[in-house]
Write an enzyme that holds these catalytic residues in place. Structure first.
Site, short mmCIF file in Angstrom:
data_model
loop_
_atom_site.label_atom_id
_atom_site.label_comp_id
_atom_site.label_asym_id
_atom_site.label_seq_id
_atom_site.Cartn_x
_atom_site.Cartn_y
_atom_site.Cartn_z
N ASP A 431 -0.58 26.06 -102.42
CA ASP A 431 0.15 26.68 -103.52
C ASP A 431 0.04 28.20 -103.45
O ASP A 431 -1.01 28.75 -103.10
CB ASP A 431 -0.42 26.17 -104.85
CG ASP A 431 0.32 26.71 -106.05
OD1 ASP A 431 1.51 26.38 -106.20
OD2 ASP A 431 -0.29 27.45 -106.84
N GLU A 484 3.67 27.01 -99.50
CA GLU A 484 4.62 27.52 -100.48
C GLU A 484 4.53 29.04 -100.40
O GLU A 484 3.68 29.65 -101.04
CB GLU A 484 4.30 27.04 -101.90
CG GLU A 484 5.34 27.51 -102.90
CD GLU A 484 4.81 27.65 -104.32
OE1 GLU A 484 5.62 27.86 -105.22
OE2 GLU A 484 3.59 27.57 -104.52
#
Length: 764
Positions: A431, A484
């Protein structure tokens, strides 16, 4: 040393132990040699009487130096197998002496590798381990707190009184204590006293299980003992190229997929009901599902939809539901909201049995400031940078790991290996990688520090990510490591030995933004924004991209996918179907968030669950059928996935018909030489006699049409397929005369077995 000096020394030791200021209890306690033989010293706060049980002997101890230090003399070394009969508060117990066990748990090589940042299995030393020493069962506690004055274990074992079990300080800032007689399920924390005398109660950074929120103690748990049944899956996974396969991912948040009633608790295998874990207050009386219930409900659902993988938003332990799991306090434990570590293992095992891979979100970019967590762990900025200009995300209210510290990097890199080894996961999605790569991320001028070269790049984080990915693929070559990363940082998916970050997939955030911007437009205006729909192809081969429509796009006022679309309900459904079909036929692996597969209307809310009642309405059922069939088509047609990252796999037929907002292209498979023709019409105006060039003459079967009636469309199409005409266009000598339904995408496959004569003959 004279008797008076020894007495004075022991009095001082007793005071230090009583005040939790003794860092070397093994120098005082347990069997100690002396001039007369051996003296056994026992630290037993608030005990009235302690008797030493040595074989058949019962030796009553005395307290000559401190009322809580009980002593007895023996002529020879009693070893560690003696027991103590303790009378305290009217209760008598028998137990082994923790300070009889002088075994050093963390060996020299362990310390060396940890200090280097290269101990990939450090969790096998750190944390609370059920083990045997000298034939005695118990728990070995091992902690890294190099700047602490003292450290103690507290919990169920001592009524949460840190004076009872002081830990022994070892080299390298390691603290250890073996407590005999403890078993799985014991609650504990560490009480850490700083050099300034401040006391902190911390959960175990390497704890393998933690209490259900809002409680936050660690729980002694077994690491071994689960019997896996997925050996063939694991061998197959690591023997193949992870990217040489169709990858269609169902991203989900376990706690808000669906709830159950608290009045209907889950019945455990022993026949007893599990205490329900309440869901949030949007649904009074609702409870969270267990891992076991998810095995029975989620896995069949995902399999029926045809997804290849489930991606779980963070299931590491976290205190606050509203963080969605992205503010982690228990890095080495699946959250207890849904069950035990072994129950999560069984969930993964069941996924593999059904042919479904498991990806988890991994969050090495930051951690919360909760008092029981990593923040200011030993009275210093141990895990985080001390300077907030590089050590704090003020906008998120979280702290940033100090990636320059070897032991901190080791904590994270080993954590990655831990999840693959202990829980057999198949991939991670990291993330907020951009927040790690740039020191000025979400920071105004003057509130960030440049790197050693004066730049904004976080070179420490870069080296950490490279190390993490290198180690991951060294151990698990078939793993997925997905970034990401929302900027244009180069070489994200290039190997580390080529200077890349070492991921093997990157979310294509540019494609996602362009697609949503395009589909939110009134179709009449799309002709002026054709570049949105075509631009991604010009850079799609610069990285190994995954196309993602994720949870981030359906929260905070952004609306869910269906409600981003313009027009009336019919157009919203048709636009949604067209977007999903374009996603599945565009180069790149696929990820969609839960609810998109049936046209969820409301924004995702972590406090609720999905709008499953919408499946009672045919348009939503139609979107679900579409996604099912897209996954069937995708897996059956290697042209849609085999050459995702090779320019051979895609060829424009025509990307310039912006007046009609129509595009056409081919997806090609280098291994078989087969190809598909894809034509999309992104306006509500249907087109008859729309001509598309193709490379070979013959019959082209219509194998997919988003406007089919079963998906909720108007059922326009091409009667199962079309033969070619000898009418050149788009650089080809042959072409198809097609009917393009409104707001649709249609896929054709050349059928070499059908001749033009057969295809043009009238049907019976």
């Amino acid at each position: 040393m004279g008797g008076a000096a020894v007495l004075d020394w022991m009095v001082q030791d007793g005071v230090r132990l009583e005040n939790c200021r003794h860092d070397h209890p093994l120098a005082v306690l347990g069997p100690q040699p002396d001039d007369q033989g051996w003296t056994v010293r026992v630290w037993m706060p608030e005990a009235q009487k302690v008797t030493l049980l040595l074989g058949s002997q019962e030796i009553v101890t005395s307290t000559p130096n401190h009322p809580w230090i009980f002593e007895a003399s023996t002529p020879s070394d009693p070893g560690s197998n003696y027991k103590l009969r303790v009378e305290r508060g009217g209760i008598t117990t028998e137990q082994h002496d923790p300070w009889a066990f002088r075994h050093e748990w963390m060996g020299e090589m362990d310390r060396h590798l940890f200090a280097e940042g290269n101990h990939h299995h450090i969790w096998q030393r750190m944390g609370a381990h059920l083990t045997q020493i000298d034939g005695i069962s118990g728990v070995m506690f091992c902690l890294w707190a190099p700047n602490a004055l003292t450290a103690s274990v507290l919990g169920d074992l001592n009524s949460w009184d840190g004076r009872h079990h002081p830990m022994q300080k070892r080299l390298g800032g390691i603290w250890e204590l073996f407590v005999p007689g403890l078993d799985a399920g014991t609650l504990y924390k560490y009480e850490i006293r700083s050099q300034e005398g401040h006391c902190y109660q911390k959960a175990d950074p390497y704890g393998f299980q933690h209490e259900v929120r809002p409680d936050n103690s660690s729980v002694v748990a077994r690491l071994e003992g689960y019997s896996w049944s997925d050996s063939s899956w694991m061998q197959d996974r690591d023997s193949r190229n992870a990217l040489d396969q169709p990858i269609s991912v169902y991203e989900m948040h376990i706690g808000s997929w669906i709830h159950a009633s608290a009045d209907e608790p889950w019945i455990q295998p022993d026949g007893q009901p599990r205490a329900p874990v309440p869901a949030a207050d949007m649904k009074p009386g609702a409870r969270l599902l267990t891992y076991a219930e998810l095995s029975d409900r989620l896995i069949p659902y995902v399999k029926e939809r045809g997804f290849t993988h489930i991606e779980l938003m963070p299931i590491t332990e976290h205190p606050f539901d509203g963080s969605w799991g992205y503010q982690v306090t228990g890095w080495y434990a699946p959250t207890s909201r849904y069950g035990t570590p072994d129950e999560f293992r069984a969930f993964v095992d069941r996924c593999h049995a059904e042919g479904i891979g498991v990806i988890i979100d991994w969050v090495p970019g930051h951690f919360p400031k909760d008092a029981h967590g990593l923040a200011f762990f030993d009275g210093t900025h141990l895990y985080e940078h001390g300077d907030p200009r590089i050590g704090e995300h003020k906008e998120w209210g979280t702290l940033i790991f100090n990636y320059s510290r070897n032991e901190v990097r080791n904590f994270l890199v080993a954590n990655l290996v831990f999840w693959f080894e202990q829980f057999h996961i198949d991939g991670i999605r990291v993330d907020a990688v951009a927040s790690m790569l740039y020191r000025d991320y979400l920071r105004p001028d003057g509130e960030w520090l440049p790197n050693e070269n004066g730049g904004r790049e976080n070179t420490e984080a870069v080296r950490f990510l490279q190390q993490a990915n290198h180690v991951l693929f060294q151990h698990y070559p078939g793993a997925l490591s997905i970034a990401e990363e929302s900027t244009t940082w180069p070489m994200v998916t290039q190997p580390t030995d080529m200077g890349g970050l070492g991921f093997n997939l990157k979310w294509n955030m540019g494609w996602m933004h362009d697609m949503l911007d395009y589909f939110e437009l009134d179709p009449w205006f799309r002709q002026f924004h054709q570049n949105n729909i075509t631009f991604s192809i010009w850079y799609t081969y610069t990285e190994n991209f995954m196309l993602a429509l994720s949870h981030d796009e359906v929260v905070h006022g952004k609306s869910h996918l269906l409600h981003k679309m313009p027009g009336d309900d019919w157009q919203k459904y048709a636009n949604t179907r067209a977007l999903l079909a374009y996603m599945w036929t565009h180069p790149g692996k696929k990820t969609i968030f839960m609810g998109m597969e049936f046209g969820q209307r409301a924004e995702w809310n972590v406090w609720g669950d999905l709008e499953w009642d919408l499946l009672n309405y045919e348009p939503h059922k139609g979107i679900q059928r579409l996604v099912d069939d897209l996954n069937v088509l995708y897996k059956a047609q290697p042209a849609l996935w085999r050459d995702d990252f090779d320019q051979f796999g895609f060829q424009w037929i025509d990307c310039n018909d912006n007046r009609h907002s129509v595009i056409s292209f081919m997806r090609r498979d280098s291994a078989s030489g087969t190809w598909l023709v894809v034509v999309a019409n992104f306006t509500p105006q249907s087109h008859a006699n729309y001509r598309v060039g193709v490379p070979l003459e013959g019959f082209y079967e219509e194998i997919f049409n988003t406007d089919a009636a079963k998906y909720g469309g108007s059922n326009l199409g091409n009667m199962g397929g079309k033969p070619t005409d000898a009418c050149g266009i788009h650089g080809y000598e042959h072409s198809l005369d097609l009917c393009l339904p409104p707001l649709s995408l249609v896929v054709f496959q050349h059928d070499p077995k059908r001749t033009l004569i057969e295809s043009s003959a009238p049907s019976d």
